[in-house]
Scaffold this motif. Sequence first.
Motif, short mmCIF file in Angstrom:
data_model
loop_
_atom_site.label_atom_id
_atom_site.label_comp_id
_atom_site.label_asym_id
_atom_site.label_seq_id
_atom_site.Cartn_x
_atom_site.Cartn_y
_atom_site.Cartn_z
N VAL A 132 67.10 112.75 74.04
CA VAL A 132 66.92 112.21 72.70
C VAL A 132 67.16 113.33 71.70
CG1 VAL A 132 65.27 111.19 71.09
CG2 VAL A 132 65.27 110.50 73.50
N GLY A 133 68.07 113.10 70.77
CA GLY A 133 68.39 114.12 69.79
C GLY A 133 67.23 114.41 68.86
N GLN A 134 67.18 115.66 68.34
CA GLN A 134 66.07 116.05 67.47
C GLN A 134 66.01 115.20 66.21
OE1 GLN A 134 66.51 120.27 66.76
NE2 GLN A 134 65.16 120.80 68.47
N ASP A 135 67.15 114.77 65.72
CA ASP A 135 67.18 113.99 64.49
C ASP A 135 67.19 112.48 64.75
OD1 ASP A 135 67.28 116.36 63.04
OD2 ASP A 135 69.48 116.43 63.14
N GLU A 136 67.13 112.11 66.02
CA GLU A 136 67.21 110.69 66.37
C GLU A 136 65.86 110.02 66.11
OE1 GLU A 136 69.14 108.06 70.04
OE2 GLU A 136 68.69 110.20 70.29
N GLU A 137 65.90 108.86 65.50
CA GLU A 137 64.67 108.12 65.21
C GLU A 137 64.86 106.66 65.59
OE1 GLU A 137 61.65 106.98 61.53
OE2 GLU A 137 62.80 108.85 61.46
N PHE A 138 63.82 106.08 66.17
CA PHE A 138 63.87 104.70 66.63
C PHE A 138 63.04 103.81 65.71
CE2 PHE A 138 64.76 107.43 70.18
CZ PHE A 138 65.79 106.80 70.85
N ASP A 139 63.34 102.53 65.78
CA ASP A 139 62.50 101.57 65.06
C ASP A 139 61.17 101.39 65.78
OD1 ASP A 139 64.38 100.93 63.00
OD2 ASP A 139 65.47 99.68 64.44
N VAL A 140 61.23 101.39 67.13
CA VAL A 140 60.01 101.20 67.91
C VAL A 140 60.08 102.00 69.20
CG1 VAL A 140 60.91 99.06 68.95
CG2 VAL A 140 58.45 99.52 69.00
N ALA A 141 59.05 102.75 69.48
CA ALA A 141 58.89 103.44 70.76
C ALA A 141 57.81 102.73 71.54
CB ALA A 141 58.52 104.90 70.54
N ILE A 142 58.14 102.27 72.73
CA ILE A 142 57.20 101.52 73.56
C ILE A 142 56.75 102.45 74.69
CG2 ILE A 142 56.91 99.51 75.05
CD1 ILE A 142 59.31 98.27 73.43
N VAL A 143 55.47 102.69 74.75
CA VAL A 143 54.93 103.62 75.76
C VAL A 143 54.37 102.79 76.91
CG1 VAL A 143 53.44 105.59 76.18
CG2 VAL A 143 54.35 105.20 73.88
N GLY A 144 55.08 102.78 78.02
CA GLY A 144 54.67 102.00 79.19
C GLY A 144 55.65 100.88 79.48
N ALA A 145 56.04 100.75 80.76
CA ALA A 145 57.00 99.72 81.15
C ALA A 145 56.38 98.73 82.13
CB ALA A 145 58.25 100.36 81.76
N ALA A 181 51.45 86.98 82.43
CA ALA A 181 52.02 86.18 81.35
C ALA A 181 51.40 86.54 80.01
CB ALA A 181 51.82 84.69 81.65
N ALA A 182 50.09 86.79 79.99
CA ALA A 182 49.43 87.16 78.74
C ALA A 182 49.95 88.51 78.24
CB ALA A 182 47.93 87.21 78.94
N ALA A 183 50.16 89.45 79.15
CA ALA A 183 50.67 90.77 78.76
C ALA A 183 52.07 90.66 78.18
CB ALA A 183 50.65 91.72 79.96
N VAL A 184 52.93 89.87 78.82
CA VAL A 184 54.29 89.67 78.30
C VAL A 184 54.22 89.04 76.91
CG1 VAL A 184 56.46 88.43 78.64
CG2 VAL A 184 55.33 89.51 80.58
N GLY A 185 53.33 88.06 76.75
CA GLY A 185 53.18 87.40 75.45
C GLY A 185 52.71 88.37 74.38
N GLU A 186 51.77 89.25 74.73
CA GLU A 186 51.30 90.23 73.76
C GLU A 186 52.41 91.20 73.38
OE1 GLU A 186 47.72 92.31 74.60
OE2 GLU A 186 46.52 90.50 74.86
N GLY A 187 53.24 91.58 74.36
CA GLY A 187 54.36 92.45 74.04
C GLY A 187 55.31 91.81 73.06
N ALA A 188 55.60 90.51 73.26
CA ALA A 188 56.47 89.79 72.34
C ALA A 188 55.83 89.66 70.96
CB ALA A 188 56.79 88.41 72.91
N LEU A 189 54.53 89.36 70.93
CA LEU A 189 53.82 89.24 69.65
C LEU A 189 53.81 90.57 68.91
CD1 LEU A 189 52.09 87.77 67.59
CD2 LEU A 189 50.09 88.17 69.07
N ALA A 190 53.65 91.66 69.66
CA ALA A 190 53.64 92.98 69.02
C ALA A 190 54.96 93.23 68.28
CB ALA A 190 53.41 94.07 70.07
N VAL A 191 56.07 92.76 68.84
CA VAL A 191 57.36 92.96 68.19
C VAL A 191 57.43 92.21 66.87
CG1 VAL A 191 59.85 92.56 68.41
CG2 VAL A 191 58.55 93.49 70.33
N SER A 192 56.89 91.00 66.81
CA SER A 192 56.89 90.27 65.54
C SER A 192 56.06 91.02 64.50
CB SER A 192 56.35 88.85 65.74
OG SER A 192 54.97 88.85 66.01
N LEU A 193 54.98 91.65 64.92
CA LEU A 193 54.16 92.44 64.00
C LEU A 193 54.87 93.72 63.60
CD1 LEU A 193 50.73 91.96 65.81
CD2 LEU A 193 51.60 90.72 63.80
N VAL A 194 55.66 94.30 64.51
CA VAL A 194 56.49 95.46 64.17
C VAL A 194 57.48 95.10 63.07
CG1 VAL A 194 58.38 96.90 65.05
CG2 VAL A 194 56.26 96.68 66.37
#
Length: 556
Positions: free
Chosen positions: A229-242, A532-545
């Motif tokens: 990852v470049g020093q000047d590279e910036e993301f819209d969202v960093a997700i910690v955990g897969a 299923a609840a965890a997947v749903g929370e991940g999707a909901l988190a993106v709408s909040l992002v």
Amino acid sequence: MTVDRPAIVLLSRDPGMRALVQRALRRRYANDYDVRVHGDAASTRETLDRLRADGVPVALLMVGYGAAEPDGLSVLEQLPVERTALRVSVVRWGDWSTTRPIFDAIGMGRVDRWLTCPELESDEEFHRTVSEFLDEAATRRGTSFEAVRLVGRRWDRRTQQLRDMFDRNHIPTGFYDVATPDGQAILLGAGVSDPALPVVLLHFRRDATVLQNPSDIQIADAFGLFEPVGQDEEFDVAIVGAGPAGLGAAVYAASEGLRTIVLETEAVGGQAGTSSLIRNYLGFPSGISGSRLAFRAYEQAWTFGARFHFMRAATALAASGNHLSVRLSDNSSVRSATVVVATGAAYRRLGVPELEALTGRGVFYGATVSEASSVRGKQVYVAGGGNSAGQAAVHLARYADRVTVLVRRSSLAETMSEYLIREIEAAPNIAVRYRTEVVGGTGTEFLESLRLRDVDTGREEEVPGTLFVLIGAEPRSHWLGEEIAKDRRGYVLTGADTPPRAGPRAAALLETSLPGVFAAGDVRRGSVKRVAAAVGEGALAVSLVHSYLGWLRAAR
């Protein structure tokens, strides 16, 4: 050495069904499988006995069920076949009277799968399903293709970690004990003498890369998984955990055009990735293994453009203005406008010193799928009363002589899904001991015995066996600083549970006490411990992002 083809064995006393299924199987699978077809149970039993005596594995045992053979389910259950084979009930389309008995039989573990008889010359739906069954059966038996060869000591902890990591990441791996002639021959062929164990040979590479006692980062680099990852590279969202929450967030974020990076220190799937079969996830009526589900989600997110950063653990999170920075274990960092914390939870430790010392040598935390075949013919104990423990017990019962589930409670009803309880009760080699805990054990090189205690009477006894521990979870939130509010157990507080904060915005539903940082899945207080609840929370988190990013743009 010539290896006999696995067998597909079909029994149907309905001549019409037998002809249709036989034609479909032989036309499509006869080159790779020994297709045996019978019209009576006696000859089928003789064939199964002969195949077992000759050492030929049975991939699928298929038995017809319907008006012409109403006892098909009981015949399927009674026929002798190894536990790694899939028992499949075959029915005619439109015979709805068979559905409830089949679903009940599957729920009780008497039958593995069901299949509709092909009615067309080329029924691709039939073949898609059969191919999935054959793939699952091959996974149960173990693959012969080795992309990676691992040479080490059988019960070395690091060797165990690597076997589990490769297995969970769907990397075909052959393990060879260094004390065996095969292990020594592989080292000799690779030109390695006096190695630092374990040794990892990347068999799929033309340059035949050899790694001695490699770190996780060295393995990721050798596999070509690391994209700096470049020093000047910036993301819209960093997700910690897969795990399921992180993968759910990654799929939705990347598919909606957000610049997305996923940071994962071990393997995709989290705790769910160790589950041998998840049967209550939407869209998979026959069930799916946790690792397979996670890998499909990983491929899906990757296809949409998500970046994955493997084998680097998040060590700190800091805010600077409208930017967030996630510090990693290799001293690099990732900049992002938002962060989704989806680090999940780790299995709680027993806290018994003599057993902790034997971790990886007869004591395993989680349903270590790579160890299932090593318990053939043994006594196995599973400590835990949740779904993960139930799934582990059912999976291990295919290999072990007997599996005993140890539960501190007096019932499984409050902690385990009904379908798993029924399957455990129906399994002939699974027992449940209630109000029982593990308090000790013996062994030097390997676990020799466990000491169990009756919670009510205090009576103790020693039993031989292998132990798998799935006794609840502790949130992986230790890397988060004081800016992220947590409860006394370490679960991350979100939304209305967070302390009041200054500024124009109250915390959104899954937002933590640090603006722009969201939490999803098992690491969050109040989460439902289901995939299923965890997947749903991940999707909901993106709408909040999205909402937060919109607010940032408007505030500039």
